[in-house]
Design a protein around this motif. Structure first.
Motif, PDB file in Angstrom:
ATOM      1  N   ILE A  94       0.892  -1.197   0.017  1.00 11.29           N
ATOM      2  CA  ILE A  94      -0.077   0.054  -0.043  1.00 11.29           C
ATOM      3  C   ILE A  94       0.751   1.224   0.017  1.00 11.29           C
ATOM      4  CG2 ILE A  94      -1.821   1.248   1.294  1.00 11.29           C
ATOM      5  CD1 ILE A  94      -2.666  -1.416   2.434  1.00 11.29           C
ATOM      6  N   PRO A  95       0.627   2.203  -0.938  1.00  9.57           N
ATOM      7  CA  PRO A  95      -0.335   2.332  -2.074  1.00  9.57           C
ATOM      8  C   PRO A  95       0.066   1.765  -3.396  1.00  9.57           C
ATOM      9  CG  PRO A  95       0.723   4.382  -1.677  1.00  9.57           C
ATOM     10  CD  PRO A  95       1.477   3.501  -0.645  1.00  9.57           C
ATOM     11  N   ALA A  96       1.238   1.356  -3.444  1.00  7.36           N
ATOM     12  CA  ALA A  96       1.705   1.012  -4.933  1.00  7.36           C
ATOM     13  C   ALA A  96       0.726  -0.226  -5.460  1.00  7.36           C
ATOM     14  CB  ALA A  96       3.160   0.545  -4.717  1.00  7.36           C
ATOM     15  N   GLY A  97       0.543  -1.121  -4.563  1.00  7.78           N
ATOM     16  CA  GLY A  97      -0.282  -2.319  -5.010  1.00  7.78           C
ATOM     17  C   GLY A  97      -1.803  -2.029  -4.852  1.00  7.78           C
ATOM     18  N   LEU A  98      -1.985  -1.295  -3.777  1.00 10.08           N
ATOM     19  CA  LEU A  98      -3.604  -1.243  -3.733  1.00 10.08           C
ATOM     20  C   LEU A  98      -3.565   0.241  -2.962  1.00 10.08           C
ATOM     21  CD1 LEU A  98      -6.527  -2.335  -3.510  1.00 10.08           C
ATOM     22  CD2 LEU A  98      -5.979  -3.001  -1.313  1.00 10.08           C
ATOM     23  N   SER A  99      -4.499   1.040  -3.624  1.00  8.30           N
ATOM     24  CA  SER A  99      -4.858   2.519  -2.726  1.00  8.30           C
ATOM     25  C   SER A  99      -5.934   2.194  -1.754  1.00  8.30           C
ATOM     26  CB  SER A  99      -4.879   3.394  -3.667  1.00  8.30           C
ATOM     27  OG  SER A  99      -3.716   4.061  -4.316  1.00  8.30           O
ATOM     28  N   LEU A 100      -6.009   2.937  -0.521  1.00 12.26           N
ATOM     29  CA  LEU A 100      -7.224   2.849   0.271  1.00 12.26           C
ATOM     30  C   LEU A 100      -7.468   3.986   0.839  1.00 12.26           C
ATOM     31  CD1 LEU A 100      -5.829  -0.327   2.659  1.00 12.26           C
ATOM     32  CD2 LEU A 100      -7.760  -0.289   0.664  1.00 12.26           C
ATOM     33  N   MET A 101      -8.627   4.544   1.042  1.00 14.94           N
ATOM     34  CA  MET A 101      -9.251   5.716   1.577  1.00 14.94           C
ATOM     35  C   MET A 101     -10.529   5.322   2.405  1.00 14.94           C
ATOM     36  SD  MET A 101     -10.391   7.892  -1.471  1.00 14.94           S
ATOM     37  CE  MET A 101     -10.452   9.460  -0.558  1.00 14.94           C
ATOM     38  N   THR A 102     -10.971   6.103   3.126  1.00 10.36           N
ATOM     39  CA  THR A 102     -11.993   5.584   4.088  1.00 10.36           C
ATOM     40  C   THR A 102     -12.711   7.086   4.442  1.00 10.36           C
ATOM     41  OG1 THR A 102     -12.876   4.438   6.017  1.00 10.36           O
ATOM     42  CG2 THR A 102     -10.849   5.726   6.369  1.00 10.36           C
ATOM     43  N   PHE A 103     -13.986   6.897   4.843  1.00  8.82           N
ATOM     44  CA  PHE A 103     -14.689   8.166   5.652  1.00  8.82           C
ATOM     45  C   PHE A 103     -14.434   8.208   6.954  1.00  8.82           C
ATOM     46  CE2 PHE A 103     -17.132   6.840   1.882  1.00  8.82           C
ATOM     47  CZ  PHE A 103     -17.417   8.030   1.312  1.00  8.82           C
ATOM     48  N   GLY A 104     -14.275   9.231   7.519  1.00  5.83           N
ATOM     49  CA  GLY A 104     -13.694   9.725   8.924  1.00  5.83           C
ATOM     50  C   GLY A 104     -13.777  10.955   9.386  1.00  5.83           C
TER      51      GLY A 104
END
Length: 142
Positions: A61-71
């Motif tokens: 993360i983040p090169a292979g998978l990007s993540l984001m969230t609400f908060g």
């Protein structure tokens, strides 16, 4: 996403699943042929589930998978600062009170929708989306 030639998909990890089952469901989604390059999580808990799943699959993360969230704040056990769509809780509360007072003053009038934007707080869990090659089109002369 769409501008990068990618199609949004919805991954459901039911809240009733315990930690291990939720991680297994996320791992299944990340193993799919049409593996996501980014996941927008509903909650910091969901972000943590996808972090664990990505780590078990060797996806950085983040090169292979990007993540984001609400908060509204950092609420994960991650070593990385998560990218957040910050909930404007104070503004939402103010708008709710205004709507309630308007409804009390005019109970038969429809209360208008209000646009309250979220703020993006960039963290360390997102990267630029890959750009897919455009399909070639061949024109023929008439």
């Amino acid at each position: 996403m769409v501008a990068a030639g990618l199609t949004p998909h919805f991954i459901r990890v039911p809240r009733m699943l315990n930690g291990a089952a939720a991680v297994a469901r996320a791992m299944d989604a990340l193993r799919a042929d049409a593996r996501p390059t980014a996941v927008v999580c509903q909650s910091p808990r969901d972000l943590s589930v996808f972090e664990v799943a990505a780590a078990r699959l060797g996806l950085p993360i983040p090169a292979g998978l990007s993540l984001m969230t609400f908060g509204s704040e950092r609420q994960t056990a991650s070593a990385l600062e998560p990218t957040l769509l910050v909930e404007p809780r104070e503004e939402m509360g103010r708008a709710a009170v205004v709507a309630l007072l308007e409804q009390i003053d005019a109970p038969n009038r429809r209360c208008p929708a209000r646009h309250i934007p979220y703020t993006l707080r960039e963290g360390e869990t997102t990267a630029v989306a890959p750009v897919l090659p455009q399909k070639e089109t061949h024109e023929t002369g008439a």
